[in-house]
Design an enzyme around this catalytic site. Sequence first.
Site, PDB file in Angstrom:
ATOM      1  N   LYS A 284      -5.692  -1.056  -0.850  1.00  0.00           N
ATOM      2  CA  LYS A 284      -5.377  -1.722   0.422  1.00  0.00           C
ATOM      3  C   LYS A 284      -4.882  -0.745   1.482  1.00  0.00           C
ATOM      4  CE  LYS A 284      -3.277  -5.723   0.488  1.00  0.00           C
ATOM      5  NZ  LYS A 284      -2.293  -6.789   0.196  1.00  0.00           N
TER       6      LYS A 284
ATOM      7  N   GLY B  45       7.792   6.294  -1.595  1.00  0.00           N
ATOM      8  CA  GLY B  45       8.631   7.234  -0.859  1.00  0.00           C
ATOM      9  C   GLY B  45      10.099   7.099  -1.227  1.00  0.00           C
TER      10      GLY B  45
ATOM     11  N   ASP C  34       7.457   3.854   6.630  1.00  0.00           N
ATOM     12  CA  ASP C  34       7.266   3.839   5.181  1.00  0.00           C
ATOM     13  C   ASP C  34       7.764   2.502   4.655  1.00  0.00           C
ATOM     14  OD1 ASP C  34       7.341   4.623   2.279  1.00  0.00           O
ATOM     15  OD2 ASP C  34       7.041   6.627   3.120  1.00  0.00           O
TER      16      ASP C  34
ATOM     17  N   TYR D 152      -8.115   5.423  -6.264  1.00  0.00           N
ATOM     18  CA  TYR D 152      -7.638   6.422  -5.304  1.00  0.00           C
ATOM     19  C   TYR D 152      -8.811   7.138  -4.635  1.00  0.00           C
ATOM     20  CZ  TYR D 152      -4.905  10.373  -3.473  1.00  0.00           C
ATOM     21  OH  TYR D 152      -4.321  11.320  -2.661  1.00  0.00           O
TER      22      TYR D 152
ATOM     23  N   ASN E 291      -5.888  -0.753  10.276  1.00  0.00           N
ATOM     24  CA  ASN E 291      -4.812  -1.093  11.214  1.00  0.00           C
ATOM     25  C   ASN E 291      -4.420   0.097  12.080  1.00  0.00           C
ATOM     26  OD1 ASN E 291      -4.575  -3.764  10.404  1.00  0.00           O
ATOM     27  ND2 ASN E 291      -2.962  -3.351   8.908  1.00  0.00           N
TER      28      ASN E 291
ATOM     29  N   SER F 139       0.101   6.452   1.324  1.00  0.00           N
ATOM     30  CA  SER F 139      -0.741   6.174   0.162  1.00  0.00           C
ATOM     31  C   SER F 139      -0.058   6.718  -1.077  1.00  0.00           C
ATOM     32  CB  SER F 139      -2.118   6.839   0.285  1.00  0.00           C
ATOM     33  OG  SER F 139      -2.874   6.642  -0.909  1.00  0.00           O
TER      34      SER F 139
END
Length: 328
Positions: free
Chosen positions: A92, A37, A32, A146, A100, A76
Amino acid sequence: MKKVLITGAAGFLGSHLCDRFIKEGYYVIAMDNFITGDKKNLIHLKENPNFNFIEHDVTEFIKIDGNLDYILHFASPASPIDYLKIPIQTLKVGSLGTHNLLGLAKAKNARILIASTSEVYGDPLVHPQTEDYYGNVSTIGPRGVYDEAKRFQESITMAYHRFHGLETRIVRIFNTYGPRMRLNDGRVIPAFMGQALRGEDLTVFGDGSQTRSFCYVDDQVEGIFKLLLSDYSNPVNIGNPHEITIKEFAEEIIKLTGTNQKVIYKDLPVDDPMQRQPDISLAKKILNWEPKVGRAEGMKITFEYFKSLSQEELYRSEHKDFEKHIIR
């Protein structure tokens, strides 16, 4: 011991997934960058020998030493306040971040599960929503950052599955709630509970006739776990099909909290979906899964969690501007 990488691990769902995989005997690598978070969601795992945390932004190159059996991509922003404040990062993480992680899964020969969302259905014209419904989404509306990030995420995941033969899973998550949600993050349950605990009137947008279906976090995690270990590669809805209007839900919160607040009404935000209810026939068939925790039970547990928060958390300045944003 099988090894799993969980991105977005310090978030609400990500942290509960870390707990579940530790309980199941996996070695968990949590990742994270704390953009949304919270470290406190993982602090109880800090000394666990089967847990390792890496602070990293998944939109940058990801390097994991050794073998890897599974990847769960939950990094996300997932609430309206977050993805409207950081729209570029939201796009992104759904595109570059997913790319990735798919590349990492290919390099490690690992199975990857992608966290998609009911938002891919937009403001649906089909009710309840089935996995074969393509959705009604505005690409340029305020929620588009989103919605389209998640739709692209599904597309590139299926491309890796078809072109590279990668083992992929896609979960479409419907409204989920429980302990570790952030108060006033723009989602309806923490918004209502935060208002009730502060003695404020509950804000309903529009006339309150729009519907939502709420799934308790333990049920959601069970569905995700079963999907990861299944042999099904197409998207699967995981949510609770018991639908309720927002007005009715606000009245439930007032009754649950024992407060005497009123319900006040404000203009409906742009692109706010009028109906949200999962068809979980597919999950029942291929996963033998359906939710077990009723809303009354789950909401009582969640309310007790919010009551336990400090006054500082309850009155954090964030709550002052949440009404400017869309409540999902």
